[in-house]
Design a protein around this motif. Structure first.
Motif, mmCIF file in Angstrom:
data_model
loop_
_atom_site.group_PDB
_atom_site.id
_atom_site.type_symbol
_atom_site.label_atom_id
_atom_site.label_comp_id
_atom_site.label_asym_id
_atom_site.label_seq_id
_atom_site.Cartn_x
_atom_site.Cartn_y
_atom_site.Cartn_z
ATOM 1 N N ILE A 141 0.860 -1.200 0.000
ATOM 2 C CA ILE A 141 0.000 0.000 0.000
ATOM 3 C C ILE A 141 0.884 1.233 0.000
ATOM 4 C CG2 ILE A 141 -1.705 1.301 1.348
ATOM 5 C CD1 ILE A 141 -2.656 -1.400 2.469
ATOM 6 N N ASN A 142 0.611 2.151 -0.929
ATOM 7 C CA ASN A 142 1.383 3.391 -0.999
ATOM 8 C C ASN A 142 0.459 4.604 -0.948
ATOM 9 O OD1 ASN A 142 4.040 2.279 -1.376
ATOM 10 N ND2 ASN A 142 3.358 1.648 -3.417
ATOM 11 N N ASN A 143 0.737 5.461 0.027
ATOM 12 C CA ASN A 143 0.035 6.759 0.151
ATOM 13 C C ASN A 143 -1.492 6.621 0.065
ATOM 14 O OD1 ASN A 143 2.568 8.062 0.206
ATOM 15 N ND2 ASN A 143 2.646 7.949 -2.038
ATOM 16 N N LEU A 144 -2.002 5.651 0.763
ATOM 17 C CA LEU A 144 -3.449 5.404 0.691
ATOM 18 C C LEU A 144 -4.223 6.451 1.502
ATOM 19 C CD1 LEU A 144 -5.995 3.667 0.111
ATOM 20 C CD2 LEU A 144 -5.421 2.342 2.151
ATOM 21 N N GLY A 201 -10.711 -5.135 -1.310
ATOM 22 C CA GLY A 201 -11.397 -4.654 -2.519
ATOM 23 C C GLY A 201 -12.874 -4.401 -2.283
ATOM 24 N N LEU A 202 -13.284 -4.372 -1.009
ATOM 25 C CA LEU A 202 -14.698 -4.085 -0.717
ATOM 26 C C LEU A 202 -14.950 -2.583 -0.711
ATOM 27 C CD1 LEU A 202 -15.284 -6.625 2.224
ATOM 28 C CD2 LEU A 202 -15.725 -6.953 -0.202
ATOM 29 N N ASP A 203 -13.916 -1.818 -0.423
ATOM 30 C CA ASP A 203 -13.967 -0.360 -0.540
ATOM 31 C C ASP A 203 -12.866 0.051 -1.507
ATOM 32 O OD1 ASP A 203 -16.005 0.829 0.822
ATOM 33 O OD2 ASP A 203 -14.964 0.874 2.754
ATOM 34 N N SER A 204 -13.078 1.155 -2.198
ATOM 35 C CA SER A 204 -12.029 1.603 -3.126
ATOM 36 C C SER A 204 -11.265 2.784 -2.521
ATOM 37 C CB SER A 204 -12.657 2.000 -4.459
ATOM 38 O OG SER A 204 -13.745 2.843 -4.217
ATOM 39 N N PRO A 205 -9.981 2.874 -2.819
ATOM 40 C CA PRO A 205 -9.202 3.986 -2.266
ATOM 41 C C PRO A 205 -9.599 5.323 -2.900
ATOM 42 C CG PRO A 205 -7.793 2.461 -3.510
ATOM 43 C CD PRO A 205 -9.189 1.970 -3.637
ATOM 44 N N THR A 238 -1.854 -2.689 -3.906
ATOM 45 C CA THR A 238 -1.566 -3.863 -4.729
ATOM 46 C C THR A 238 -1.741 -5.105 -3.862
ATOM 47 O OG1 THR A 238 -0.004 -2.580 -6.024
ATOM 48 C CG2 THR A 238 0.160 -4.981 -6.199
ATOM 49 N N VAL A 239 -2.583 -5.979 -4.302
ATOM 50 C CA VAL A 239 -2.840 -7.223 -3.561
ATOM 51 C C VAL A 239 -2.529 -8.384 -4.487
ATOM 52 C CG1 VAL A 239 -4.563 -8.595 -2.335
ATOM 53 C CG2 VAL A 239 -4.627 -6.106 -2.181
ATOM 54 N N LEU A 240 -1.611 -9.233 -4.041
ATOM 55 C CA LEU A 240 -1.192 -10.398 -4.829
ATOM 56 C C LEU A 240 -0.838 -9.981 -6.264
ATOM 57 C CD1 LEU A 240 -3.941 -12.778 -3.430
ATOM 58 C CD2 LEU A 240 -1.518 -12.807 -2.858
ATOM 59 N N LYS A 241 -0.038 -8.960 -6.306
ATOM 60 C CA LYS A 241 0.521 -8.436 -7.566
ATOM 61 C C LYS A 241 -0.520 -7.789 -8.488
ATOM 62 C CE LYS A 241 4.553 -11.494 -7.696
ATOM 63 N NZ LYS A 241 4.410 -12.041 -6.356
ATOM 64 N N LYS A 242 -1.691 -7.552 -7.984
ATOM 65 C CA LYS A 242 -2.700 -6.854 -8.800
ATOM 66 C C LYS A 242 -3.001 -5.498 -8.164
ATOM 67 C CE LYS A 242 -4.725 -10.703 -11.055
ATOM 68 N NZ LYS A 242 -5.378 -10.901 -12.260
ATOM 69 N N SER A 243 -2.830 -4.463 -8.952
ATOM 70 C CA SER A 243 -3.142 -3.129 -8.460
ATOM 71 C C SER A 243 -4.661 -2.949 -8.497
ATOM 72 C CB SER A 243 -2.461 -2.083 -9.348
ATOM 73 O OG SER A 243 -2.926 -0.812 -8.987
ATOM 74 N N LEU A 244 -5.268 -2.782 -7.316
ATOM 75 C CA LEU A 244 -6.736 -2.757 -7.257
ATOM 76 C C LEU A 244 -7.330 -1.581 -8.024
ATOM 77 C CD1 LEU A 244 -7.496 -3.846 -3.568
ATOM 78 C CD2 LEU A 244 -7.222 -5.252 -5.612
ATOM 79 N N GLY A 245 -6.572 -0.490 -8.094
ATOM 80 C CA GLY A 245 -7.058 0.685 -8.828
ATOM 81 C C GLY A 245 -7.138 0.452 -10.326
ATOM 82 N N GLU A 246 -6.382 -0.521 -10.797
ATOM 83 C CA GLU A 246 -6.343 -0.748 -12.251
ATOM 84 C C GLU A 246 -7.113 -2.000 -12.668
ATOM 85 O OE1 GLU A 246 -2.174 -0.821 -13.086
ATOM 86 O OE2 GLU A 246 -1.901 1.188 -12.255
ATOM 87 N N THR A 247 -7.777 -2.614 -11.723
ATOM 88 C CA THR A 247 -8.535 -3.831 -12.073
ATOM 89 C C THR A 247 -10.026 -3.523 -12.126
ATOM 90 O OG1 THR A 247 -8.575 -4.382 -9.736
ATOM 91 C CG2 THR A 247 -6.934 -5.511 -11.061
ATOM 92 N N SER A 248 -10.710 -4.298 -12.945
ATOM 93 C CA SER A 248 -12.166 -4.115 -13.041
ATOM 94 C C SER A 248 -12.833 -4.768 -11.829
ATOM 95 C CB SER A 248 -12.685 -4.787 -14.318
ATOM 96 O OG SER A 248 -12.506 -6.189 -14.212
#
Lengths: 427, 236
Positions: free
Chosen positions: B8-11, B57-61, B67-77
């Motif tokens: 997590i960076n600068n959340l 991933g239940l709330d969005s930043p 990044t969770v398990l190498k997936k950036s949540l902001g960039e995933t559908s």
């Protein structure tokens, strides 16, 4: 997943039994009300049609103008040919000639002297020809109180009231004293073979029914009739179709300069029946419409509440990795299934109840006594009617409203953060 | 970064309140490795549940990257995040969130149904998970027939039945007595060791802290202390 969800629906009565019950009851009531009001309307129209108006009827222009006086000197001639032509031109209806006449009934004693006498309103109806449906539509077998149906031209049925007034019973002879269509004095002997009660208020107070062949003999009306009455084969009165038929017929056949030219009238043209048709249609539409809207709101709200109640479950399923689309679709599918099951059961129940009321009816004879002086012919028994639209009318509130409610509630899946759905579970 | 489960960076996470915004998380930076047994600790309103929800991933930043398990949540559908949760995450909630009309077996079975595991394998895995949490004798019971501790053990079995890489637990012992709390924690420690599953707890329960190997202290939406514990008091 479908199996898993189905298991849940079946076990959770608040998701299955209760919604199905609500849909079932709402749909059954809508169908019954619709069938009942349609039945009452059609029953009223049919009773009037049978006794006096037909769904449409043909007479001479002169007879129409003087109809209150029963002017058989202005009767239709060549009736057999006219009936055949009407049957060919308008096969959706069946046609029956009718002679309406008045006179005096004289009851002799054993010496041939007058024992009793009274006015009579007589109808000469085509009971005896092979294809006639008059006994069926008059429901004479059901309405016969005593004796049997006429089998010959000189046999008559009297209303129980008239028979009572004259002290007559089956097997006795009465003499009709009246005038022929040529305005000559006539007497004719009829044998009373039975009595009937129409249960139509005061209409049968002085009524005698004879076969039209007997009326023709009595009134010297060979191949003539006062009117020719037409009825739809289904016996269902369609006002729009009747008015259109009347317009077409009169345009082709009626000559305003000839008092003997035929003219057709629809049921709505007689005895203020038009007002009654319009009023009844509007009232029935309004009542059923209001009930339909209320039912839709109730079912829509039920779908909504069912959805709202499950926000926690929805949140949990989303957390476990179901997509929003999957959850939304499964909720809608669930409400479609519940809506369909409820609607099918409700439709079956509603149709069953309507059919029962169609066969048995609701007797309100006592209430009709207070309307003794009315001129409108009304049945003492309300019958419902099963019509084709009853088979599908329930699907609108039953399925559509339920699904719409669920769809609206389910929008939260897309509108809210999933975490919010959990919070709503916990509060 | 090689074994990183969460980065997590600068959340920053803000919630609209009336016409304004309430900032629940402020510039949070965090990295969690595979196999960690970590607690997010702090008073009510410190942001620990919000942080857990964002990781899941239940709330969005509102700002920053997760990044969770190498997936950036902001960039995933949404569907990709759903797949990530379905395959790699398990959730344990304070109020259990079991489905009341289903049995213990069926509740635990749900994640495997969502992952389209075939019925025979599903049966074996569910039986195994229920055995892990010691509820084999309650397999056909419904949640209403279970104690609070048994409900939470069912929820744990449900969270780990598909052997996820990461389990997120929000106040898992808050509704339990001391004995049940220790029992639950021992089960999770055991699963953490046997399956190498990473656990992240949001808690302010002192009993849990004795088991944690890393404690991240939160206050007013910020990390105020990040403490590694080599020898937890419980001996885990």
């Amino acid at each position: 997943m479908i199996k898993f969800l189905t298991k849940g629906i079946i076990r959770d009565r608040s998701r299955s039994l209760f919604p199905v019950l609500v849909v079932t009851l709402a749909v059954a009531m809508i169908i019954f009300f619709q069938g009942f009001f349609t039945g009452i309307m059609n029953s009223m129209f049919l009773d009037s049609a049978v006794v006096s108006t037909g769904h449409v009827k043909v007479m001479t222009r002169g007879y129409k103008e003087e109809s209150q006086l029963l002017p058989n000197d202005l009767a239709l001639l060549g009736t057999d040919q006219l009936v055949n032509e009407l049957g060919q031109d308008y096969p959706d209806l069946f046609w029956s000639p009718r002679i309406t006449f008045g006179g005096l009934l004289d009851v002799p004693d054993e010496n041939g002297e007058t024992q009793a006498q009274g006015p009579v309103l007589a109808l000469g109806i085509d009971f005896l020809s092979p294809k006639s449906r008059q006994i069926e539509i008059w429901k004479l077998e059901r309405r016969l109180i005593d004796g049997r149906l006429p089998e010959n031209a000189n046999e008559a049925l009297l209303s129980t009231r008239l028979a009572g007034q004259l002290g007559l019973s089956s097997g006795e002879t009465v003499t009709l004293i009246g005038s022929t269509m040529y305005n000559a004095f006539t007497t004719f002997n009829f044998t009373v073979v039975g009595t009937f009660k129409l249960n139509l208020g005061p209409v049968d107070r002085q009524m005698m029914l004879v076969d039209i062949t007997g009326a023709r003999l009595a009134l010297d009306m060979e191949n003539a009739s006062s009117e020719i009455l037409g009825y739809t084969n289904s016996l269902y009165y369609d006002d729009t179709a009747a008015v259109a038929l009347r317009g077409r017929y009169n345009k082709i056949n009626s000559d305003s300069t000839d008092i003997f030219s035929p003219i057709m009238m629809a049921l709505r043209d007689v005895n203020q029946m038009g007002t009654m048709v319009d009023y009844m249609s509007a009232a029935s539409g309004l009542i059923v419409g209001v009930f339909l809207v209320i039912s839709m709101i109730v079912l829509w709200n039920m779908g909504l509440m069912n959805g709202l109640r499950r926000y926690g479950e929805i949140g949990m399923r989303l957390a476990m990795g179901e997509s929003k689309g999957q959850v939304y679709r499964s909720m809608i599918m669930e409400s479609v299934i519940i809506g369909f099951i409820g609607t099918i059961i409700g439709t079956a129940m509603g149709l069953g109840l309507t059919y029962y009321m169609q066969e048995v009816g609701l007797d309100y004879s006592d209430a009709m006594e207070s309307l003794g002086s009315t001129e409108i012919i009304m049945s003492n028994v309300f019958y419902a009617q099963v019509t084709p639209e009853l088979y599908y009318i329930g699907f609108m509130p039953g399925v559509l409203a339920t699904v719409l409610g669920t769809m609206l509630a389910g929008r939260a899946i897309y509108k809210r953060e999933m975490a919010q759905l959990f919070k709503e579970l916990e509060t | 970064m090689g074994n990183s489960v969460v980065t997590i960076n600068n959340l920053v996470k803000r919630f609209p309140v009336g016409g304004d915004f309430f900032t629940a998380l402020k510039n949070v930076n965090l990295s969690l490795e595979k196999g960690e047994f970590t607690g997010l600790v702090g008073p009510s309103g410190s942001g620990k549940t919000t942080l857990l929800n964002v990781i899941g991933g239940l709330d969005s930043p509102s700002e920053g990257s997760v990044t969770v398990l190498k997936k950036s949540l902001g960039e995933t559908s949404h569907n990709e995040r759903a797949e990530l949760r379905r395959k790699n995450m398990g959730f344990i909630f304070q109020s259990y969130n079991l489905l009341p009309v289903y049995t213990v077996f069926e509740n635990v079975e749900l994640p495997l149904i969502l992952n389209k595991v075939d019925p025979q394998e599903r049966y074996n895995k569910v039986a195994q998970a229920i055995e892990w949490v010691g509820l084999s004798d309650k397999i056909n019971s419904r949640p209403a027939m279970l104690s609070g501790g048994e409900c939470q053990r069912t929820a744990i079995a449900r969270a780990i039945v598909h052997e996820p890489t990461l389990v997120l637990a929000d106040e898992p012992t808050a509704n339990l007595d001391a004995e049940n709390s220790h029992h639950i924690m021992k089960i999770m420690v055991k699963l953490n060791k046997e399956l190498s599953t990473s656990f992240i707890f949001a808690t302010h329960d002192e009993k849990i802290m004795d088991y944690l190997r890393r404690i991240i202290h939160l206050d007013d939406g910020q990390i105020i202390n990040d403490e590694q514990i080599d020898r937890p008091k419980s001996g885990s």
